[in-house]
Design a protein around this motif. Structure first.
Motif, PDB file in Angstrom:
ATOM      1  N   ASP A 118      -0.484  -5.414 -13.744  1.00  0.00           N
ATOM      2  CA  ASP A 118       0.450  -5.840 -14.792  1.00  0.00           C
ATOM      3  C   ASP A 118       0.251  -5.040 -16.077  1.00  0.00           C
ATOM      4  N   GLY A 119       0.007  -3.742 -15.904  1.00  0.00           N
ATOM      5  CA  GLY A 119      -0.112  -2.851 -17.047  1.00  0.00           C
ATOM      6  C   GLY A 119      -1.466  -2.841 -17.724  1.00  0.00           C
ATOM      7  N   GLU A 120      -2.424  -3.626 -17.223  1.00  0.00           N
ATOM      8  CA  GLU A 120      -3.739  -3.695 -17.847  1.00  0.00           C
ATOM      9  C   GLU A 120      -4.814  -3.147 -16.908  1.00  0.00           C
ATOM     10  N   PRO A 121      -5.763  -2.365 -17.454  1.00  0.00           N
ATOM     11  CA  PRO A 121      -6.845  -1.834 -16.615  1.00  0.00           C
ATOM     12  C   PRO A 121      -7.909  -2.900 -16.333  1.00  0.00           C
ATOM     13  N   TRP A 122      -8.363  -2.941 -15.090  1.00  0.00           N
ATOM     14  CA  TRP A 122      -9.414  -3.871 -14.678  1.00  0.00           C
ATOM     15  C   TRP A 122     -10.440  -3.131 -13.836  1.00  0.00           C
ATOM     16  N   LEU A 123     -11.668  -3.595 -13.894  1.00  0.00           N
ATOM     17  CA  LEU A 123     -12.668  -3.130 -12.948  1.00  0.00           C
ATOM     18  C   LEU A 123     -12.363  -3.758 -11.596  1.00  0.00           C
ATOM     19  N   ARG A 124     -12.696  -3.040 -10.548  1.00  0.00           N
ATOM     20  CA  ARG A 124     -12.412  -3.524  -9.192  1.00  0.00           C
ATOM     21  C   ARG A 124     -13.655  -3.325  -8.332  1.00  0.00           C
ATOM     22  N   SER A 125     -14.295  -4.429  -7.989  1.00  0.00           N
ATOM     23  CA  SER A 125     -15.474  -4.384  -7.128  1.00  0.00           C
ATOM     24  C   SER A 125     -15.117  -4.969  -5.772  1.00  0.00           C
ATOM     25  N   VAL A 126     -15.487  -4.255  -4.723  1.00  0.00           N
ATOM     26  CA  VAL A 126     -15.109  -4.643  -3.364  1.00  0.00           C
ATOM     27  C   VAL A 126     -16.361  -4.968  -2.555  1.00  0.00           C
ATOM     28  N   GLY A 127     -16.368  -6.138  -1.929  1.00  0.00           N
ATOM     29  CA  GLY A 127     -17.513  -6.541  -1.114  1.00  0.00           C
ATOM     30  C   GLY A 127     -17.508  -5.840   0.227  1.00  0.00           C
TER      31      GLY A 127
ATOM     32  N   HIS B 263       0.843  -1.190   0.000  1.00  0.00           N
ATOM     33  CA  HIS B 263       0.000   0.000   0.000  1.00  0.00           C
ATOM     34  C   HIS B 263       0.880   1.242   0.000  1.00  0.00           C
ATOM     35  N   ILE B 264       0.349   2.312  -0.564  1.00  0.00           N
ATOM     36  CA  ILE B 264       1.112   3.554  -0.652  1.00  0.00           C
ATOM     37  C   ILE B 264       1.516   4.073   0.724  1.00  0.00           C
ATOM     38  N   SER B 265       0.746   3.739   1.771  1.00  0.00           N
ATOM     39  CA  SER B 265       1.066   4.225   3.115  1.00  0.00           C
ATOM     40  C   SER B 265       2.398   3.671   3.610  1.00  0.00           C
ATOM     41  N   VAL B 266       2.778   2.476   3.163  1.00  0.00           N
ATOM     42  CA  VAL B 266       4.058   1.888   3.573  1.00  0.00           C
ATOM     43  C   VAL B 266       5.208   2.691   2.985  1.00  0.00           C
TER      44      VAL B 266
ATOM     45  N   LEU C  98     -18.171 -10.785 -20.480  1.00  0.00           N
ATOM     46  CA  LEU C  98     -17.450 -10.364 -19.284  1.00  0.00           C
ATOM     47  C   LEU C  98     -16.479 -11.456 -18.866  1.00  0.00           C
ATOM     48  N   GLU C  99     -15.396 -11.056 -18.181  1.00  0.00           N
ATOM     49  CA  GLU C  99     -14.433 -12.052 -17.715  1.00  0.00           C
ATOM     50  C   GLU C  99     -13.863 -11.670 -16.353  1.00  0.00           C
ATOM     51  N   ILE C 100     -13.493 -12.704 -15.592  1.00  0.00           N
ATOM     52  CA  ILE C 100     -12.886 -12.562 -14.273  1.00  0.00           C
ATOM     53  C   ILE C 100     -11.375 -12.731 -14.418  1.00  0.00           C
ATOM     54  N   ARG C 101     -10.614 -11.925 -13.699  1.00  0.00           N
ATOM     55  CA  ARG C 101      -9.156 -12.101 -13.728  1.00  0.00           C
ATOM     56  C   ARG C 101      -8.753 -13.335 -12.939  1.00  0.00           C
ATOM     57  N   THR C 102      -9.236 -13.429 -11.706  1.00  0.00           N
ATOM     58  CA  THR C 102      -8.950 -14.580 -10.858  1.00  0.00           C
ATOM     59  C   THR C 102      -9.999 -14.643  -9.759  1.00  0.00           C
ATOM     60  N   ALA C 103     -10.163 -15.798  -9.164  1.00  0.00           N
ATOM     61  CA  ALA C 103     -11.156 -15.937  -8.098  1.00  0.00           C
ATOM     62  C   ALA C 103     -10.786 -15.036  -6.925  1.00  0.00           C
ATOM     63  N   PRO C 104     -11.751 -14.343  -6.330  1.00  0.00           N
ATOM     64  CA  PRO C 104     -11.444 -13.435  -5.216  1.00  0.00           C
ATOM     65  C   PRO C 104     -10.988 -14.189  -3.979  1.00  0.00           C
ATOM     66  N   GLN C 105     -10.002 -13.621  -3.283  1.00  0.00           N
ATOM     67  CA  GLN C 105      -9.492 -14.243  -2.064  1.00  0.00           C
ATOM     68  C   GLN C 105     -10.096 -13.621  -0.815  1.00  0.00           C
ATOM     69  N   SER C 106     -10.387 -12.327  -0.885  1.00  0.00           N
ATOM     70  CA  SER C 106     -10.948 -11.661   0.297  1.00  0.00           C
ATOM     71  C   SER C 106     -11.992 -10.619  -0.096  1.00  0.00           C
TER      72      SER C 106
ATOM     73  N   SER D  94      -5.483  -3.581  -4.647  1.00  0.00           N
ATOM     74  CA  SER D  94      -6.009  -3.813  -5.992  1.00  0.00           C
ATOM     75  C   SER D  94      -6.721  -5.148  -6.143  1.00  0.00           C
ATOM     76  N   THR D  95      -6.178  -6.202  -5.519  1.00  0.00           N
ATOM     77  CA  THR D  95      -6.703  -7.548  -5.779  1.00  0.00           C
ATOM     78  C   THR D  95      -7.242  -8.270  -4.553  1.00  0.00           C
ATOM     79  N   GLY D  96      -6.976  -7.753  -3.348  1.00  0.00           N
ATOM     80  CA  GLY D  96      -7.425  -8.439  -2.142  1.00  0.00           C
ATOM     81  C   GLY D  96      -6.577  -9.643  -1.779  1.00  0.00           C
ATOM     82  N   GLU D  97      -5.420  -9.786  -2.407  1.00  0.00           N
ATOM     83  CA  GLU D  97      -4.558 -10.938  -2.133  1.00  0.00           C
ATOM     84  C   GLU D  97      -4.059 -10.918  -0.690  1.00  0.00           C
ATOM     85  N   ILE D  98      -4.056 -12.076  -0.060  1.00  0.00           N
ATOM     86  CA  ILE D  98      -3.479 -12.223   1.274  1.00  0.00           C
ATOM     87  C   ILE D  98      -2.114 -12.884   1.108  1.00  0.00           C
ATOM     88  N   GLU D  99      -1.070 -12.121   1.378  1.00  0.00           N
ATOM     89  CA  GLU D  99       0.287 -12.628   1.203  1.00  0.00           C
ATOM     90  C   GLU D  99       0.617 -13.650   2.291  1.00  0.00           C
ATOM     91  N   PRO D 100       1.669 -14.453   2.101  1.00  0.00           N
ATOM     92  CA  PRO D 100       2.025 -15.471   3.104  1.00  0.00           C
ATOM     93  C   PRO D 100       2.352 -14.831   4.457  1.00  0.00           C
TER      94      PRO D 100
END
Length: 243
Positions: free
Chosen positions: A214-223, A1-4, A175-183, A40-46
């Motif tokens: 990765d240089g490509e624009p995507w829609l981002r919907s947050v639950g 995150h930009i805050s870091v 329509l297409e999904i980039r990857t299954a949501p993690q969070s 951007s993606t909701g990924e939970i890192e290790p």
């Protein structure tokens, strides 16, 4: 995150983003910031990475409240080993914008490091901020009114809304999904219309943010809104005419 990056700059520290965490990497003498729910993606890192860092901080601004959910808390396994954890209460704790918290494994040591007293203070001033509003009061009121189970139910429902959104998207051929949501964060797009153009053409009662991955624009919907209508959002995008 930009805050870091901002925090490192203000502290005069070198900042290097880590794209792929390797548990064998040495972080001796370093502060390691691991993200639980990337913006951007909701990924939970290790969360078990950087075990030998001088300080391990987990930025759980987004996904931290999953700990309240019996259904989803397993995704944060390892967070208990962090030296500190940050949570934005204005996200999945449904609070006003400035509501946030940082939790420490060693509270006394943390207080001692950022505690400042003065002759005119009845108790030491702890933290970077001096005078500030009672931002914890709305959170306290929410927890007293709904309890852990009530807030967890909102979170579980929000995650389910993200899953509903995915199912609606997968049912639309354009329509297409980039990857299954993690969070609860869904990255998706129209196959024939640029994501930024989609956002510009949406009706006023439908809001979807965009991000670049990765240089490509995507829609981002947050639950993040338990009252959202996933079907309405998908229908608004799917019905857009291709230029």
């Amino acid at each position: 995150h930009i805050s870091v990056a901002k925090a490192a700059h203000l502290l005069g520290m070198f900042h290097r983003p880590i794209r792929n965490w390797d548990t064998s990497m040495s972080f001796d003498g370093c502060v390691a910031v691991i993200t639980a729910g990337t913006t951007s993606t909701g990924e939970i890192e290790p969360l078990d990475a950087a075990r030998y860092a001088s300080w391990r901080h987990v930025d759980a601004a987004w996904a931290g409240p999953l700990m309240l959910s019996e259904t989803h808390r397993h995704q944060l396994a390892g967070i208990e080993h962090a030296d500190s954890v940050a949570v934005s209460a204005h996200k999945w704790l449904f609070q006003p914008k400035e509501s946030a918290m940082v939790l420490f494994a060693d509270v006394e040591a943390a207080h001692a490091s950022v505690s400042f007293g003065a002759d005119y203070l009845a108790v030491p001033n702890i933290g970077v901020l001096g005078s500030h509003g009672a931002t914890a009061v709305p959170l306290l009121a929410t927890l007293l009114a709904y309890g852990r189970e009530g807030v967890a139910a909102w979170i579980d429902h929000s995650v389910e809304l993200a899953d509903q959104l995915v199912r609606h998207i997968e049912a639309e051929p354009n329509l297409e999904i980039r990857t299954a949501p993690q969070s609860g964060v869904v990255n998706w797009r129209h196959t024939s219309i640029d994501a930024n153009e989609v956002q510009r053409r949406l009706p006023a009662d439908v809001f979807i943010s965009t991000t670049t991955i990765d240089g490509e624009p995507w829609l981002r919907s947050v639950g993040a809104n338990p009252m959202a209508d996933a079907a309405q959002v998908v229908a608004a995008v799917a019905s857009l005419a291709v230029p």
